[in-house]
Design an enzyme around this catalytic site. Structure first.
Site, PDB file in Angstrom:
ATOM      1  CG  ASN A 235      -1.736   1.205   1.404  1.00  0.00           C
ATOM      2  OD1 ASN A 235      -1.804   2.047   0.502  1.00  0.00           O
ATOM      3  ND2 ASN A 235      -2.390   1.332   2.553  1.00  0.00           N
ATOM      4  CD1 TRP A 236       3.414   0.751  -2.711  1.00  0.00           C
ATOM      5  CD2 TRP A 236       3.622   1.782  -4.698  1.00  0.00           C
ATOM      6  NE1 TRP A 236       4.073  -0.103  -3.579  1.00  0.00           N
ATOM      7  CE2 TRP A 236       4.204   0.504  -4.799  1.00  0.00           C
ATOM      8  CE3 TRP A 236       3.623   2.618  -5.823  1.00  0.00           C
ATOM      9  CZ2 TRP A 236       4.785   0.042  -5.983  1.00  0.00           C
ATOM     10  CZ3 TRP A 236       4.201   2.149  -7.003  1.00  0.00           C
ATOM     11  CH2 TRP A 236       4.783   0.877  -7.076  1.00  0.00           C
ATOM     12  CE  LYS A 237      -0.253   3.192   4.684  1.00  0.00           C
ATOM     13  NZ  LYS A 237      -0.215   3.304   6.129  1.00  0.00           N
TER      14      LYS A 237
ATOM     15  CG  HIS B 144      -5.938   1.827   5.033  1.00  0.00           C
ATOM     16  ND1 HIS B 144      -5.539   2.788   5.930  1.00  0.00           N
ATOM     17  CD2 HIS B 144      -4.912   0.952   4.928  1.00  0.00           C
ATOM     18  CE1 HIS B 144      -4.310   2.500   6.346  1.00  0.00           C
ATOM     19  NE2 HIS B 144      -3.903   1.392   5.747  1.00  0.00           N
TER      20      HIS B 144
ATOM     21  CD  GLU C 261      -3.023   5.416   6.718  1.00  0.00           C
ATOM     22  OE1 GLU C 261      -2.981   5.473   5.477  1.00  0.00           O
ATOM     23  OE2 GLU C 261      -2.106   4.930   7.407  1.00  0.00           O
TER      24      GLU C 261
ATOM     25  CD  GLU D 255      -3.683  -2.533   7.352  1.00  0.00           C
ATOM     26  OE1 GLU D 255      -2.560  -2.731   6.901  1.00  0.00           O
ATOM     27  OE2 GLU D 255      -4.342  -1.523   7.101  1.00  0.00           O
TER      28      GLU D 255
ATOM     29  N   GLY E 174       2.136   2.394  10.732  1.00  0.00           N
ATOM     30  CA  GLY E 174       3.065   3.504  10.547  1.00  0.00           C
ATOM     31  C   GLY E 174       3.715   3.974  11.839  1.00  0.00           C
TER      32      GLY E 174
ATOM     33  CB  SER F  86       4.918  -1.586  12.124  1.00  0.00           C
ATOM     34  OG  SER F  86       4.477  -0.239  12.319  1.00  0.00           O
TER      35      SER F  86
ATOM     36  N   GLY G 110       2.725  -1.036   4.329  1.00  0.00           N
ATOM     37  CA  GLY G 110       2.791   0.386   3.996  1.00  0.00           C
ATOM     38  C   GLY G 110       4.243   0.800   3.791  1.00  0.00           C
ATOM     39  N   GLY G 111       4.829   1.380   4.819  1.00  0.00           N
ATOM     40  CA  GLY G 111       6.185   1.926   4.739  1.00  0.00           C
ATOM     41  C   GLY G 111       7.196   1.012   4.062  1.00  0.00           C
TER      42      GLY G 111
HETATM   43  P1  PGA Z   1       2.589   0.345   7.679  1.00  0.00           P
HETATM   44  O1  PGA Z   1       1.157   0.497   7.007  1.00  0.00           O
HETATM   45  O2  PGA Z   1       3.186  -0.942   7.132  1.00  0.00           O
HETATM   46  O3  PGA Z   1       3.373   1.557   7.237  1.00  0.00           O
HETATM   47  O4  PGA Z   1       2.389   0.287   9.136  1.00  0.00           O
HETATM   48  C1  PGA Z   1       0.328  -0.605   6.826  1.00  0.00           C
HETATM   49  C2  PGA Z   1      -0.970  -0.157   6.215  1.00  0.00           C
HETATM   50  O5  PGA Z   1      -1.446   0.928   6.575  1.00  0.00           O
HETATM   51  O6  PGA Z   1      -1.549  -0.838   5.361  1.00  0.00           O
END
Ligand code: PGA
Length: 248
Positions: A9-11, A94, A96, A166, A172, A212, A233-234
């Site tokens: 997930n490149w956000k 998600h 977010e 999640e 994050g 994470s 994500g990251g």
């Molecule tokens: P993260 O994000 O790996 O940066 O914690 C995961 C996600 O939000 O899908």
């Protein structure tokens, strides 16, 4: 045996050039066909990434969609638009989006139905906040989100979903759930699916962990019996760390 699925997930990261380079690097080094891999760049980079990965087993995924077909919905992107640029999958609900953009269990449900109509594989996200975990409400919250997401879905449709557990407090933050903490919730989700549909369906559905996940902790998380992959994500923004997770 469930096939593992790892999604990046490149956000809201990457411009077109960076997205193309990242996709090229992943494509060049991806050879683990035992794992499904999904890349989810921002909308503006979907087509460019599609051009890089088309003809490979790597899937393209979007980070959201809107449930209407088209019309006066400024800023929204429809399922048909996503399939037209080559998407096979879409992240829905998600945290977010729930936190910052007013996503609710009702909108998640509408989005899932529309995605399925267009044969997009929904990656449906659920998870509790830190306050909810501390109040021992994790299972109540996850169950409510699952019920809302699956409302009115037939078993045949539910079987097409990928679920991503999640924990919001792990996203994050660098604070990862322990393999045991994650396994407990994954097992809870699978049991919930067995009760709502059937044991067979529950055993076939893939449940990813997200929050994470990194090359350093992926192997022990993925060693848990009910963790079938990751939503990253990251660590998905570098080809090397993403592929080290795929290969874990
Ligand atoms: P993260 O994000 O790996 O940066 O914690 C995961 C996600 O939000 O899908």
């Amino acid at each position: 045996m469930r096939k593992r699925i790892v999604a990046g997930n490149w956000k809201m990261n990457t411009n077109i050039e960076q997205a193309v380079r990242l996709a090229q690097d992943i494509k060049a080094q991806y050879d683990n066909l035992a794992v499904d891999v999904v890349l989810c760049p921002p909308f503006t980079n979907l087509y460019a990434v599609h051009r890089v990965i088309q003809g490979t087993p790597i899937w393209l995924g979007a980070q959201d969609l809107y449930w209407e077909e088209n019309g006066a919905y400024t800023g929204q992107v429809s399922a048909g638009m996503l399939t037209a640029v080559g998407c096979q999958s879409v992240i829905i609900g998600h945290s977010e989006r729930r936190q910052f953009f007013g996503e609710t269990d009702v909108s998640v449900n509408k989005k899932i139905k529309k995605a399925l109509e267009y044969k997009l594989t929904p990656i449906v996200c659920v998870g509790e906040t830190l306050e909810e975990r501390e109040a021992a409400e994790t299972e109540t919250v996850v169950e409510k989100q699952m019920k809302g997401a699956l409302s009115g879905l037939s078993a045949a449709d539910a079987a097409k979903l990928v679920i991503a557990y999640e924990p919001v407090w792990a996203i994050g933050t660098g604070k990862v759930a322990t393999p045991e903490q994650a396994q407990v919730v994954h097992r809870f989700i699978r049991t919930f699916l067995a009760e709502l549909y059937s044991r067979e369906l529950a055993d076939a559905i893939r449940i990813q962990y997200g929050g994470s996940m990194k090359p350093e902790n992926a192997a022990e998380l993925l060693a848990q019996p009910d963790i079938d992959g990751g939503l990253i994500g990251g660590a998905s923004l570098k080809a090397d760390s993403f592929l080290r997770i795929v290969n874990a």
